[in-house]
Design a protein around this motif. Sequence first.
Motif, PDB file in Angstrom:
ATOM      1  N   GLY A  28       0.884  -1.201   0.267  1.00  0.00           N
ATOM      2  CA  GLY A  28      -0.064  -0.071  -0.097  1.00  0.00           C
ATOM      3  C   GLY A  28       1.030   1.327   0.243  1.00  0.00           C
ATOM      4  O   GLY A  28       0.593   2.278  -0.601  1.00  0.00           O
ATOM      5  N   ILE A  29       1.883   1.339   0.847  1.00  0.00           N
ATOM      6  CA  ILE A  29       2.791   2.603   0.813  1.00  0.00           C
ATOM      7  C   ILE A  29       3.579   2.559  -0.558  1.00  0.00           C
ATOM      8  O   ILE A  29       3.602   3.724  -1.188  1.00  0.00           O
ATOM      9  CB  ILE A  29       3.941   2.199   1.801  1.00  0.00           C
ATOM     10  N   GLU A  30       3.954   1.676  -1.197  1.00  0.00           N
ATOM     11  CA  GLU A  30       4.629   1.563  -2.474  1.00  0.00           C
ATOM     12  C   GLU A  30       3.686   1.791  -3.723  1.00  0.00           C
ATOM     13  O   GLU A  30       4.002   2.533  -4.629  1.00  0.00           O
ATOM     14  CB  GLU A  30       5.318   0.162  -2.765  1.00  0.00           C
ATOM     15  N   THR A  31       2.460   1.563  -3.489  1.00  0.00           N
ATOM     16  CA  THR A  31       1.543   2.252  -4.580  1.00  0.00           C
ATOM     17  C   THR A  31       0.631   3.237  -4.207  1.00  0.00           C
ATOM     18  O   THR A  31      -0.186   3.555  -4.850  1.00  0.00           O
ATOM     19  CB  THR A  31       0.421   0.925  -4.913  1.00  0.00           C
ATOM     20  N   ASP A  32       1.134   3.938  -3.236  1.00  0.00           N
ATOM     21  CA  ASP A  32       0.416   5.287  -2.808  1.00  0.00           C
ATOM     22  C   ASP A  32      -1.051   4.990  -2.378  1.00  0.00           C
ATOM     23  O   ASP A  32      -1.993   5.942  -2.412  1.00  0.00           O
ATOM     24  CB  ASP A  32       0.482   6.398  -3.568  1.00  0.00           C
ATOM     25  N   THR A  33      -1.493   3.636  -2.021  1.00  0.00           N
ATOM     26  CA  THR A  33      -2.888   3.522  -1.426  1.00  0.00           C
ATOM     27  C   THR A  33      -3.150   3.566  -0.065  1.00  0.00           C
ATOM     28  O   THR A  33      -3.963   3.467   0.420  1.00  0.00           O
ATOM     29  CB  THR A  33      -3.539   2.244  -1.978  1.00  0.00           C
ATOM     30  N   ILE A  34      -2.033   3.470   0.609  1.00  0.00           N
ATOM     31  CA  ILE A  34      -1.878   3.814   2.221  1.00  0.00           C
ATOM     32  C   ILE A  34      -0.958   4.834   2.427  1.00  0.00           C
ATOM     33  O   ILE A  34       0.205   4.993   1.799  1.00  0.00           O
ATOM     34  CB  ILE A  34      -1.493   2.613   2.710  1.00  0.00           C
ATOM     35  N   ASP A  35      -1.584   5.789   3.241  1.00  0.00           N
ATOM     36  CA  ASP A  35      -0.763   6.972   3.647  1.00  0.00           C
ATOM     37  C   ASP A  35       0.407   6.676   4.386  1.00  0.00           C
ATOM     38  O   ASP A  35       0.269   6.105   5.599  1.00  0.00           O
ATOM     39  CB  ASP A  35      -1.696   7.992   4.253  1.00  0.00           C
ATOM     40  N   ARG A  36       1.679   6.970   4.181  1.00  0.00           N
ATOM     41  CA  ARG A  36       2.860   6.712   4.754  1.00  0.00           C
ATOM     42  C   ARG A  36       2.898   7.231   6.038  1.00  0.00           C
ATOM     43  O   ARG A  36       3.472   6.804   7.019  1.00  0.00           O
ATOM     44  CB  ARG A  36       4.117   7.148   4.040  1.00  0.00           C
ATOM     45  N   GLU A  37       2.437   8.497   6.171  1.00  0.00           N
ATOM     46  CA  GLU A  37       2.468   9.151   7.322  1.00  0.00           C
ATOM     47  C   GLU A  37       1.484   8.386   8.503  1.00  0.00           C
ATOM     48  O   GLU A  37       1.787   8.524   9.700  1.00  0.00           O
ATOM     49  CB  GLU A  37       2.144  10.786   7.316  1.00  0.00           C
ATOM     50  N   ALA A  38       0.290   8.065   8.060  1.00  0.00           N
ATOM     51  CA  ALA A  38      -0.647   7.418   8.622  1.00  0.00           C
ATOM     52  C   ALA A  38      -0.002   6.009   9.512  1.00  0.00           C
ATOM     53  O   ALA A  38       0.007   5.896  10.516  1.00  0.00           O
ATOM     54  CB  ALA A  38      -1.824   6.964   8.113  1.00  0.00           C
ATOM     55  N   VAL A  39       0.784   5.285   8.589  1.00  0.00           N
ATOM     56  CA  VAL A  39       1.484   4.201   9.165  1.00  0.00           C
ATOM     57  C   VAL A  39       2.384   4.539  10.103  1.00  0.00           C
ATOM     58  O   VAL A  39       2.625   4.007  11.120  1.00  0.00           O
ATOM     59  CB  VAL A  39       2.156   3.309   7.773  1.00  0.00           C
ATOM     60  N   ALA A  40       3.247   5.610   9.823  1.00  0.00           N
ATOM     61  CA  ALA A  40       4.385   6.012  10.664  1.00  0.00           C
ATOM     62  C   ALA A  40       3.728   6.738  12.126  1.00  0.00           C
ATOM     63  O   ALA A  40       4.515   6.068  13.061  1.00  0.00           O
ATOM     64  CB  ALA A  40       5.264   7.210  10.053  1.00  0.00           C
ATOM     65  N   ASP A  41       2.646   7.251  12.071  1.00  0.00           N
ATOM     66  CA  ASP A  41       1.986   7.501  13.175  1.00  0.00           C
ATOM     67  C   ASP A  41       1.643   6.432  14.098  1.00  0.00           C
ATOM     68  O   ASP A  41       1.683   6.408  15.341  1.00  0.00           O
ATOM     69  CB  ASP A  41       0.744   8.527  12.978  1.00  0.00           C
ATOM     70  N   GLU A  42       0.947   5.415  13.429  1.00  0.00           N
ATOM     71  CA  GLU A  42       0.535   4.200  14.057  1.00  0.00           C
ATOM     72  C   GLU A  42       1.612   3.395  14.800  1.00  0.00           C
ATOM     73  O   GLU A  42       1.474   2.933  15.983  1.00  0.00           O
ATOM     74  CB  GLU A  42      -0.229   3.335  12.942  1.00  0.00           C
ATOM     75  N   ALA A  43       2.736   3.354  13.948  1.00  0.00           N
ATOM     76  CA  ALA A  43       3.940   2.486  14.467  1.00  0.00           C
ATOM     77  C   ALA A  43       4.412   3.440  15.446  1.00  0.00           C
ATOM     78  O   ALA A  43       4.633   2.787  16.674  1.00  0.00           O
ATOM     79  CB  ALA A  43       4.905   2.432  13.289  1.00  0.00           C
ATOM     80  N   ALA A  44       4.428   4.704  15.452  1.00  0.00           N
ATOM     81  CA  ALA A  44       5.195   5.368  16.577  1.00  0.00           C
ATOM     82  C   ALA A  44       4.385   5.254  17.992  1.00  0.00           C
ATOM     83  O   ALA A  44       4.816   5.042  19.061  1.00  0.00           O
ATOM     84  CB  ALA A  44       5.313   6.808  16.237  1.00  0.00           C
ATOM     85  N   ALA A  45       2.989   5.183  17.656  1.00  0.00           N
ATOM     86  CA  ALA A  45       1.836   5.296  18.789  1.00  0.00           C
ATOM     87  C   ALA A  45       2.306   3.994  19.397  1.00  0.00           C
ATOM     88  O   ALA A  45       2.319   3.854  20.764  1.00  0.00           O
ATOM     89  CB  ALA A  45       0.674   5.383  18.538  1.00  0.00           C
ATOM     90  N   PHE A  46       2.357   2.978  18.779  1.00  0.00           N
ATOM     91  CA  PHE A  46       2.490   1.579  19.405  1.00  0.00           C
ATOM     92  C   PHE A  46       3.928   1.321  20.205  1.00  0.00           C
ATOM     93  O   PHE A  46       3.944   0.907  21.273  1.00  0.00           O
ATOM     94  CB  PHE A  46       2.311   0.233  18.402  1.00  0.00           C
TER      95      PHE A  46
END
Length: 151
Positions: free
Chosen positions: A52-70
């Motif tokens: 999803g990140i590589e095809t721009d169907t998932i927001d990279r920043e949202a993933v980074a924020d989710e990982a950081a929160a965990f």
Amino acid sequence: MTDATPSIETVLVPVDGSEESITAVEYATAIAEKYDASLHVLYVLGEEVVRGIETDTIDREAVADEAAAFVDVTAEIADEAGVPVTSSTAYGFSTTQKTRHPGSAILDCAEDVDADFIVVPREPSPDEPGEILERAAEYVLLYASQPVLST
């Protein structure tokens, strides 16, 4: 007479945002506390997220924020025990490297942080399909040069 106590300075715990990851962090923190070691938390991104990140169907920043929160949650667990913690994130899958998978990402990180011990989640909850790390655990158990605890 030599000291038979193993020298553990860094404990690596890969996580993927699952409840099983929290359990692994608790075990890893206890080991790090016992040996006065530090904890390194590796957040491993799964295949769907990476694609999803590589095809721009998932927001990279949202993933980074989710990982950081965990990772913040895992850091709180370590902080309560007085264990120093560092963290990183890795793609557990690659569309360009056939050999890139969660198990190899974990072992690469173990080498990078000079981990002396690895704690990896293995058992999925009966209500959920296997997460990223449960599938990688067997690989890590087979190929790690460090002791491994599979939770």
